[in-house]
Design a protein around this motif. Sequence first.
Motif: not given
Length: 230
Positions: A33-40
């Motif tokens: 949903k966020t497409k953020m790498t930090l949101m592993n």
Amino acid sequence: MIESILSAITSTPVFGIALCVGTFEIGRAIQKKTKMTLMNPLVIAIVLCIAFLMIFRIPFDRFDLGGDVLNVLLGPATAILALNIYNQRATLKQQFVPVLLGCVVGSITSIALVVLLCHALGLDAAVSAALLPKSCTTPIAVGIAESRGGITAITMIAVLLSGFIGAVCAPLFARIFRITDPLAEGLAIGACSHALGTTKAAEIGELQGAMSSIAIGICGIITVFLSLFL
């Protein structure tokens, strides 16, 4: 009544397995949903598992009944990475010497930095032994730590952090150090951040994923060998 039901549910291995799988799927959904790498997904799953156990005051031993089952699967899951290696066997045959030398240098550098930093910070032998295999994949790292009297919980945290940093920062480091060769990029990721970093390498490219998978195995063997003399 509620406590007895909760106790009955959490007293089986199914509870730990379901909690791990469920929280990981939540993590995947958040990352998608966020497409953020930090949101592993793995990190999110760990945080959610800890929060769930603390909120409902569930003893870790009950959760670990299912965790032990999943730990058994770490070996086979790592072995599956061999498929990428097989698909790139022609490249590996042509570049075998550079690949081997790169893994040797990477392993020696990782171990040397851990030894120097642990000595500089005055850490005791158990903690130093736990941190020594931080760049290896979990099954190998835990085995090395246990054989040297290290604290395996610290080893698993160190391995997780190494993998997470590699998965998040690998593209950035490649740009900073101007690494454009996919073979070198893949080896660097695998040597530093094992399986978790390899998932990111596979996203970057097929060759990077294959070289990262190779580095996991070779660096693991080298680290096991070097640890015998430390």
